[in-house]
Design an enzyme around this catalytic site. Structure first.
Site, PDB file in Angstrom:
ATOM      1  N   TRP A  11      -5.784  11.730  -2.340  1.00 44.79           N
ATOM      2  CA  TRP A  11      -5.750  11.258  -3.664  1.00 44.79           C
ATOM      3  C   TRP A  11      -7.185  11.364  -4.145  1.00 44.79           C
ATOM      4  O   TRP A  11      -7.218  11.943  -5.431  1.00 44.79           O
ATOM      5  CB  TRP A  11      -5.537   9.852  -3.550  1.00 44.79           C
ATOM      6  CG  TRP A  11      -5.016   9.241  -4.966  1.00 44.79           C
ATOM      7  CD1 TRP A  11      -5.194   7.678  -4.975  1.00 44.79           C
ATOM      8  CD2 TRP A  11      -4.839   9.646  -6.062  1.00 44.79           C
ATOM      9  NE1 TRP A  11      -4.688   7.459  -6.283  1.00 44.79           N
ATOM     10  CE2 TRP A  11      -4.282   8.730  -6.977  1.00 44.79           C
ATOM     11  CE3 TRP A  11      -4.353  11.040  -6.427  1.00 44.79           C
ATOM     12  CZ2 TRP A  11      -3.989   8.740  -8.285  1.00 44.79           C
ATOM     13  CZ3 TRP A  11      -3.781  11.005  -7.742  1.00 44.79           C
ATOM     14  CH2 TRP A  11      -3.393  10.112  -8.639  1.00 44.79           C
ATOM     15  N   GLY A 130       0.326   3.350 -10.185  1.00 41.33           N
ATOM     16  CA  GLY A 130       1.406   3.998 -10.860  1.00 41.33           C
ATOM     17  C   GLY A 130       2.082   4.874  -9.961  1.00 41.33           C
ATOM     18  O   GLY A 130       1.695   5.040  -8.634  1.00 41.33           O
ATOM     19  N   LYS A 185       4.786  -2.865  -2.130  1.00 42.82           N
ATOM     20  CA  LYS A 185       5.838  -1.640  -2.377  1.00 42.82           C
ATOM     21  C   LYS A 185       5.709  -0.754  -1.187  1.00 42.82           C
ATOM     22  O   LYS A 185       6.802  -0.272  -0.750  1.00 42.82           O
ATOM     23  CB  LYS A 185       5.747  -1.139  -3.792  1.00 42.82           C
ATOM     24  CG  LYS A 185       4.358   0.032  -3.829  1.00 42.82           C
ATOM     25  CD  LYS A 185       4.763   1.459  -3.799  1.00 42.82           C
ATOM     26  CE  LYS A 185       3.670   2.146  -3.877  1.00 42.82           C
ATOM     27  NZ  LYS A 185       2.248   1.952  -3.230  1.00 42.82           N
ATOM     28  N   ARG A 249       3.756   8.794   2.401  1.00 43.63           N
ATOM     29  CA  ARG A 249       3.853   8.393   3.781  1.00 43.63           C
ATOM     30  C   ARG A 249       4.243   7.245   4.401  1.00 43.63           C
ATOM     31  O   ARG A 249       4.702   7.285   5.528  1.00 43.63           O
ATOM     32  CB  ARG A 249       2.054   8.144   3.941  1.00 43.63           C
ATOM     33  CG  ARG A 249       1.112   8.940   3.169  1.00 43.63           C
ATOM     34  CD  ARG A 249      -0.053   8.433   3.083  1.00 43.63           C
ATOM     35  NE  ARG A 249      -0.996   9.186   2.039  1.00 43.63           N
ATOM     36  CZ  ARG A 249      -2.362   8.996   1.853  1.00 43.63           C
ATOM     37  NH1 ARG A 249      -3.017   8.301   2.657  1.00 43.63           N
ATOM     38  NH2 ARG A 249      -3.038  10.000   1.236  1.00 43.63           N
ATOM     39  N   ASN A 250       4.450   6.110   3.462  1.00 44.45           N
ATOM     40  CA  ASN A 250       4.912   4.872   3.920  1.00 44.45           C
ATOM     41  C   ASN A 250       6.687   5.273   4.309  1.00 44.45           C
ATOM     42  O   ASN A 250       7.077   4.665   5.317  1.00 44.45           O
ATOM     43  CB  ASN A 250       4.810   3.830   2.960  1.00 44.45           C
ATOM     44  CG  ASN A 250       3.242   3.593   3.092  1.00 44.45           C
ATOM     45  OD1 ASN A 250       2.925   2.863   3.962  1.00 44.45           O
ATOM     46  ND2 ASN A 250       2.748   3.896   1.953  1.00 44.45           N
ATOM     47  N   GLU A 275      -0.860   2.604   4.177  1.00 43.91           N
ATOM     48  CA  GLU A 275      -1.336   1.217   3.697  1.00 43.91           C
ATOM     49  C   GLU A 275      -0.244   0.355   3.932  1.00 43.91           C
ATOM     50  O   GLU A 275      -0.585  -0.815   4.495  1.00 43.91           O
ATOM     51  CB  GLU A 275      -1.531   1.151   2.242  1.00 43.91           C
ATOM     52  CG  GLU A 275      -2.759   2.300   1.710  1.00 43.91           C
ATOM     53  CD  GLU A 275      -4.162   1.403   1.854  1.00 43.91           C
ATOM     54  OE1 GLU A 275      -4.267   0.455   2.706  1.00 43.91           O
ATOM     55  OE2 GLU A 275      -5.047   2.071   1.530  1.00 43.91           O
TER      56      GLU A 275
END
Lengths: 326, 326
Positions: A11, A130, A185, A249-250, A275
């Site tokens: 990122w 976002g 989320k 990734r999640n 995360e």
């Protein structure tokens, strides 16, 4: 105009690349000398295919060489926020948070860490969030985001200078909502990956994500956020991108868990910080403390930390009692 | 228990197959003798791979052979509702609508046609909707739906007898909302397909669908539906499935339009009725009549009926003025 970016992960690199594309000068602090060398010499970054690092990013390996009067953009994982802030906190500097998640030990969101642990005034903190996968932003694909701060003039300035036709930044006045929802989320996205990994189908996945959004609303009794945030870019938008995109990734952690891989193997697979794994633990404690009805987040915790079977957990979710919707 | 199903398309066949799996007898009216013969002789259905038609479905080619005292399940395209109702309307019969869309000429939803044009009392009408792709229901993949009627005892009965562990039916008390939203979502799905066809990326698609959901809310000033429906299975759930799934006809229409195929070619491609094409026209008139802010639906209309360039239309949507969310 020059900004500082902290963090040489996907990122940090992608956002820096975007900023240089709109003629903003970037001083990018990266802890790893190897990463810097590789990008400077080869002009590539292993996690981005077809990426040619622009000369305009000024890679810096020592915090002392950064001018902290610039806007400080934090693109490190949430768990690294304290160690980086220890080195760069300054009363009147301004901080723009890109991190999404809870700190696993402090059980705080990034803005809470910066405000409570480093005494930075809330008016000097902004958050950008976002549906923004780095892998697409680095290629300047069209993307929307929101920026928020308790100080409208700060978020307006960020909107004005950092927004462009390829990266549209909308204003939000709900900093708490943006931070909480973008963190939770990730847990739903792990469930979405499990659903996909178990090959339950598009119908089941859509149902799960719909329930997930409604479950996120439960946290309103703990964090006073706006419903427009839940249903906007930083809520639903980010949720969709994280639940469906193959860049997520999640979601990929969930896919690996569905194949009965251990958490360690799953994390190794994606070779990045997911995360949701940390946030799951913190949110689980919140669920119990405030007695919230968040069955999906509860099952994700059970799968990750209590070795529950992904198959049985998802079945349990599908078979909850028939009742009126909401 | 026996029910009637009208419609030998994918949804009629899949839903009938599901019903026989929970030991409900099905009399399936199918207009096409060829389809019936093929299924009865070969036990296959060309649009479903790996499908073995169960012997328990009783295929019927003449309406006169149907017992209209049974629950009448309508699984025909919305535009065929009038012609089928002309043959089967009876004052005290009960009708369960599976169709999702506006009738292109009458500009009415299915329940409005049945109620207004055939004088069926609202208490005898129910609607079933949700993220329910036939291609998965036919394989008994886990699926969630809602059932709704102005008569709670009718919807409760349907829930009780038609729900199972593989097909969970929830109650809703918002018949209007369920019908309107399940129709409008098809238009957003066409836009989602265009976005995918133009390879704009997962970030852009998530942003578009988020805007799409918020745009659907605009219709609340015309049809008085509940927000819980918008954010539930029949709203968001169905929207997600239709916008993301490769089984979605409406998304596939969008994919073809993005490749600059004509509407005719696009429809030929999917070889099925895409309700969004008809609904787009009706919703466009509603937008103009009530002066609604529904830019995505407007652009889909422009693309389908006014030959607007998909690329320019989507760019126009992305480049709308920066403003506060909501």
């Amino acid at each position: 105009m020059t900004v500082n970016v902290f963090g040489g992960g996907t990122w940090g690199i992608a956002f820096s690349n975007y900023l240089t594309s709109i003629n903003i000068k970037v001083d990018l602090y990266c802890r790893s000398l190897d990463t810097i060398k590789q990008i400077q010499i080869n002009k590539t970054y292993p996690k981005f295919s077809n990426f040619k690092a622009p000369d305009e990013i000024n890679f810096i390996n020592s915090i002392n060489d950064m001018n902290l009067d610039h806007l400080n953009i934090l693109a490190v994982p949430t768990k690294s926020i304290p160690s980086i802030m220890k080195q760069i906190h300054r009363k009147d500097s301004r901080y723009l948070i890109l991190s999404k998640g809870f700190h696993p030990k402090l059980k705080l969101l990034s803005y809470e860490i910066i405000n409570q642990k480093f005494n930075i005034d809330m008016k000097n903190i902004a958050v950008l969030s976002g549906p923004n996968h780095a892998e697409e932003v680095v290629n300047l694909k069209p993307t929307a985001a929101v920026v928020t701060s308790t100080d409208l003039s700060l978020s307006e300035k960020i909107q004005k200078y950092l927004s462009s036709v390829n990266f549209r930044i909308y204003l939000s006045d709900d900093l708490v909502g943006v931070q909480v929802l973008s963190s939770v989320k990730n847990i739903i996205a792990i469930a979405s990956g499990i659903c996909e990994g178990l090959d339950l189908g598009d119908n089941a996945q859509a149902a799960l994500i719909t329930r997930g959004l409604n479950e996120m609303k439960e946290l309103k009794s703990v964090y006073d956020f706006k419903l427009s945030t839940l249903y906007g870019m930083a809520g639903l938008g980010d949720l969709l991108c994280t639940c469906y995109s193959n860049f997520s990734r999640n979601k990929n952690i969930g896919l690996a868990l569905a194949q009965n891989k251990s958490l360690d193997e799953a994390c190794k697979n994606i070779d990045m910080v997911a995360e949701g794994v940390h946030s799951s633990k913190v949110v689980y404690d919140i669920i119990n403390e405030f007695n919230l009805e968040m069955p999906i987040c509860r099952e994700v915790y059970n799968i990750i930390y209590l070795n529950a079977s992904p198959e049985l957990s998802i079945k349990k979710l599908m078979n909850r009692e028939l009742k009126k919707e909401q």
